[in-house]
Design a protein around this motif. Structure first.
Motif, PDB file in Angstrom:
ATOM      1  N   CYS A  30       8.186 -74.219  88.361  1.00 25.92           N
ATOM      2  CA  CYS A  30       7.586 -74.053  89.839  1.00 25.92           C
ATOM      3  C   CYS A  30       8.786 -73.930  90.891  1.00 25.92           C
TER       4      CYS A  30
ATOM      5  N   GLN B 275      -2.947 -77.172 100.678  1.00 21.33           N
ATOM      6  CA  GLN B 275      -2.335 -77.312  99.372  1.00 21.33           C
ATOM      7  C   GLN B 275      -0.722 -77.457  99.542  1.00 21.33           C
ATOM      8  N   GLY B 276       0.014 -78.523  98.840  1.00 25.08           N
ATOM      9  CA  GLY B 276       1.370 -78.664  99.171  1.00 25.08           C
ATOM     10  C   GLY B 276       1.797 -79.461  97.848  1.00 25.08           C
ATOM     11  N   GLY B 277       3.191 -79.476  97.917  1.00 17.54           N
ATOM     12  CA  GLY B 277       3.947 -80.328  96.938  1.00 17.54           C
ATOM     13  C   GLY B 277       3.639 -81.550  97.244  1.00 17.54           C
ATOM     14  N   GLU B 278       4.227 -82.394  96.011  1.00 20.92           N
ATOM     15  CA  GLU B 278       3.788 -84.026  96.114  1.00 20.92           C
ATOM     16  C   GLU B 278       4.850 -84.474  97.163  1.00 20.92           C
TER      17      GLU B 278
ATOM     18  N   VAL C  34      -3.184 -81.429  96.344  1.00 20.13           N
ATOM     19  CA  VAL C  34      -1.965 -82.076  96.519  1.00 20.13           C
ATOM     20  C   VAL C  34      -1.398 -82.893  95.344  1.00 20.13           C
ATOM     21  N   GLY C  35      -1.824 -82.548  94.273  1.00 23.35           N
ATOM     22  CA  GLY C  35      -1.319 -83.105  93.038  1.00 23.35           C
ATOM     23  C   GLY C  35      -1.873 -84.328  92.613  1.00 23.35           C
TER      24      GLY C  35
ATOM     25  N   LEU D 113      -8.759 -79.390  94.081  1.00 23.64           N
ATOM     26  CA  LEU D 113      -8.035 -78.616  93.093  1.00 23.64           C
ATOM     27  C   LEU D 113      -6.727 -79.407  92.124  1.00 23.64           C
ATOM     28  N   LEU D 114      -7.073 -79.525  90.935  1.00 18.86           N
ATOM     29  CA  LEU D 114      -5.789 -79.939  90.296  1.00 18.86           C
ATOM     30  C   LEU D 114      -5.658 -79.299  88.778  1.00 18.86           C
TER      31      LEU D 114
ATOM     32  N   GLU E 299      -3.058 -77.401  83.786  1.00 19.20           N
ATOM     33  CA  GLU E 299      -1.871 -76.290  83.424  1.00 19.20           C
ATOM     34  C   GLU E 299      -1.828 -76.189  81.831  1.00 19.20           C
TER      35      GLU E 299
ATOM     36  N   PRO F  19      -1.485 -65.775  85.814  1.00 24.08           N
ATOM     37  CA  PRO F  19      -0.602 -65.698  85.086  1.00 24.08           C
ATOM     38  C   PRO F  19       0.784 -66.385  85.471  1.00 24.08           C
ATOM     39  N   PHE F  20       1.716 -66.694  84.532  1.00 26.04           N
ATOM     40  CA  PHE F  20       2.782 -67.544  84.807  1.00 26.04           C
ATOM     41  C   PHE F  20       3.724 -66.442  85.319  1.00 26.04           C
TER      42      PHE F  20
ATOM     43  N   TYR G  33       7.134 -70.908 100.778  1.00 26.03           N
ATOM     44  CA  TYR G  33       6.177 -71.459  99.782  1.00 26.03           C
ATOM     45  C   TYR G  33       6.083 -70.608  98.399  1.00 26.03           C
TER      46      TYR G  33
ATOM     47  N   LEU H  14       6.418 -70.407  94.802  1.00 22.62           N
ATOM     48  CA  LEU H  14       6.261 -70.967  93.487  1.00 22.62           C
ATOM     49  C   LEU H  14       6.705 -69.877  92.484  1.00 22.62           C
TER      50      LEU H  14
HETATM   51  N1  SAH Z   1       1.113 -79.897  93.833  1.00 27.42           N
HETATM   52  C1  SAH Z   1       0.092 -79.421  93.892  1.00 27.42           C
HETATM   53  C2  SAH Z   1      -0.023 -77.999  93.630  1.00 27.42           C
HETATM   54  C3  SAH Z   1       0.740 -77.242  92.906  1.00 27.42           C
HETATM   55  S1  SAH Z   1       0.913 -75.366  93.268  1.00 27.42           S
HETATM   56  C4  SAH Z   1      -0.367 -79.607  92.339  1.00 27.42           C
HETATM   57  O1  SAH Z   1       0.065 -80.308  91.481  1.00 27.42           O
HETATM   58  O2  SAH Z   1      -1.770 -79.531  91.825  1.00 27.42           O
HETATM   59  C5  SAH Z   1      -0.537 -74.669  92.649  1.00 27.42           C
HETATM   60  C6  SAH Z   1      -0.609 -74.112  91.297  1.00 27.42           C
HETATM   61  O3  SAH Z   1       0.529 -73.132  91.107  1.00 27.42           O
HETATM   62  C7  SAH Z   1      -0.110 -74.908  90.152  1.00 27.42           C
HETATM   63  O4  SAH Z   1      -1.150 -75.958  89.763  1.00 27.42           O
HETATM   64  C8  SAH Z   1       0.307 -73.858  89.118  1.00 27.42           C
HETATM   65  O5  SAH Z   1      -0.595 -73.851  88.079  1.00 27.42           O
HETATM   66  C9  SAH Z   1       0.929 -72.802  89.898  1.00 27.42           C
HETATM   67  N2  SAH Z   1       2.213 -72.428  89.377  1.00 27.42           N
HETATM   68  C10 SAH Z   1       3.283 -73.088  89.899  1.00 27.42           C
HETATM   69  N3  SAH Z   1       4.410 -72.442  89.484  1.00 27.42           N
HETATM   70  C11 SAH Z   1       4.028 -71.168  89.159  1.00 27.42           C
HETATM   71  C12 SAH Z   1       4.762 -70.080  88.617  1.00 27.42           C
HETATM   72  N4  SAH Z   1       5.798 -69.867  88.328  1.00 27.42           N
HETATM   73  N5  SAH Z   1       3.788 -69.119  88.240  1.00 27.42           N
HETATM   74  C13 SAH Z   1       2.529 -68.956  88.146  1.00 27.42           C
HETATM   75  N6  SAH Z   1       1.866 -70.184  88.802  1.00 27.42           N
HETATM   76  C14 SAH Z   1       2.645 -71.094  89.102  1.00 27.42           C
END
Ligand code: SAH
Length: 348
Positions: free
Chosen positions: A70, A107-110, A139-140, A159-160, A163, A232-233, A306, A308
């Protein structure tokens, strides 16, 4: 043997074994179109041609965690950090309301600033000001007590993403202070507390196997979440996974179809990550069984922070422009964006 038989079984509402899911995933080339057709028909049974929109407010990119994938992980010193104050969140929602949004996703980081006290007051203000709207939190991991209080204050959904369903794989994606067991326990707690709950996973994250994906399907069938978020990652340049291969949009779209067929009435977003991996990814997602879009409502000044993953789409657009663009794109799929709360069929 091309997987057609498995697909028909699944579409008829029969439970597949892990081996059957695996065959489908391995043979996806030959069954992809059929899967998408069946998935769209299944979605139509429950939701017609409606696509629901959720206004995403990315209210903080400060995070105490260090997830290897992330871009806003604590260890990324290159990330420019920001945090919206409660009144900024309210004003963001106000703009979204005027644009027609009736669901907001915070939505956010922790971010440790957002203690229960502060987050509860945000939830209460939002629900008092917009009682006709649904509020989703993302929010995790928090304590059961925190989840309980937030629900009591008016939060409707959470939403959680888990992964990955594979505990060993989870440990390869996260540092040792993050625990698979805790993540899964949080999901169960959220369900018990009566949240409409969203689980989900990244597709093609480093080390993921087809077997893992088959297990994801079995896990989702068992958990029965109201929402499933997959995407997708995509590598981020300032993370330990910078040099890893990205997940595929094509596989993500196929899995959307399998999820629709496995959980016929689930709320299933075509995610921003899917739209980033493939310029037509969101349309392809809708044409494969997805029925939710989550455009960004965050103020323009913070959007590009923001991140990710790399190359995220729509970071420069105003929310109003985003909606106009999405409406035009979705109309071409034969679907229609609607603005109601779009609750899960079980909660109407
Ligand atoms: N802090 C919150 C929100 C996370 S961000 C939580 O923990 O739930 C939301 C989602 O983005 C994550 O759950 C993850 O599946 C996705 N994400 C994070 N990094 C990513 C990346 N490099 N590629 C694709 N999805 C990603």
């Amino acid at each position: 043997m091309d997987g057609s038989r498995e697909l028909e079984k699944l579409a008829a509402g029969e439970a597949l074994t892990k081996e059957e899911y695996l065959r489908l995933i391995k043979d996806r080339e030959s069954v992809r179109d059929e899967a998408a057709d069946l998935a769209v028909r299944t979605r139509q049974r429950y939701y017609g041609n409606k696509v629901f929109i959720r206004g995403l407010i990315e209210f903080t990119n400060i995070c105490k965690n260090n997830c290897y994938y992330c871009g806003i992980r604590a260890g990324n010193t290159a990330a420019e950090r920001y945090r919206l104050m409660p009144e900024e969140i309210l004003s963001c929602a106000g703009k979204g309301y005027e644009l027609g949004f009736r669901t907001f996703v915070l939505q956010g980081g922790e971010d440790p600033y957002y203690t229960d006290e502060i987050l509860l007051s945000v939830v209460r203000s939002l629900k008092e000001t917009y009682p006709d709207c649904a509020l989703t939190l993302s929010v995790g991991e928090r304590s059961r007590e925190s989840y309980r209080l937030l629900k009591e204050a008016g939060a409707d959904r959470y939403l959680l993403r888990h992964e990955t369903v594979n505990a060993k794989h989870y440990a390869a994606l996260h540092p040792a202070d993050m625990h698979y067991g805790n993540r899964m326990a949080c999901l169960k707690t959220l369900k018990e507390l009566g949240y409409q709950t969203g689980a989900g996973f990244m597709v093609g994250s480093p080390g993921q196997t087809d077997e893992d994906l088959a297990d994801e399907m079995l896990f989702l069938r068992e958990l029965k979440p109201e929402m499933v978020g997959i995407g997708p990652f995509i590598p981020h340049k300032d993370t330990p996974f910078a040099k890893e291969q990205a997940g595929s949009a094509e596989l993500t779209v196929f899995l959307l179809s399998l999820i629709r067929l496995t959980l016929p009435d689930v709320l299933l977003p075509a995610t921003t990550a899917l739209g980033t991996a493939d310029p037509m990814g969101r349309e392809k997602g809708i044409l494969s069984g997805a029925n939710v879009l989550m455009p960004n409502l965050s103020p323009a000044g913070v959007r590009e922070k923001y991140l990710l993953y790399d190359n995220k789409i729509c970071t420069g657009d105003e929310a109003a422009a985003c909606i106009a663009c999405l409406k035009a794109r979705i109309a071409k799929t034969g679907c229609e964006i609607v603005t109601d709360r779009g609750d899960h069929a079980r909660h109407i």
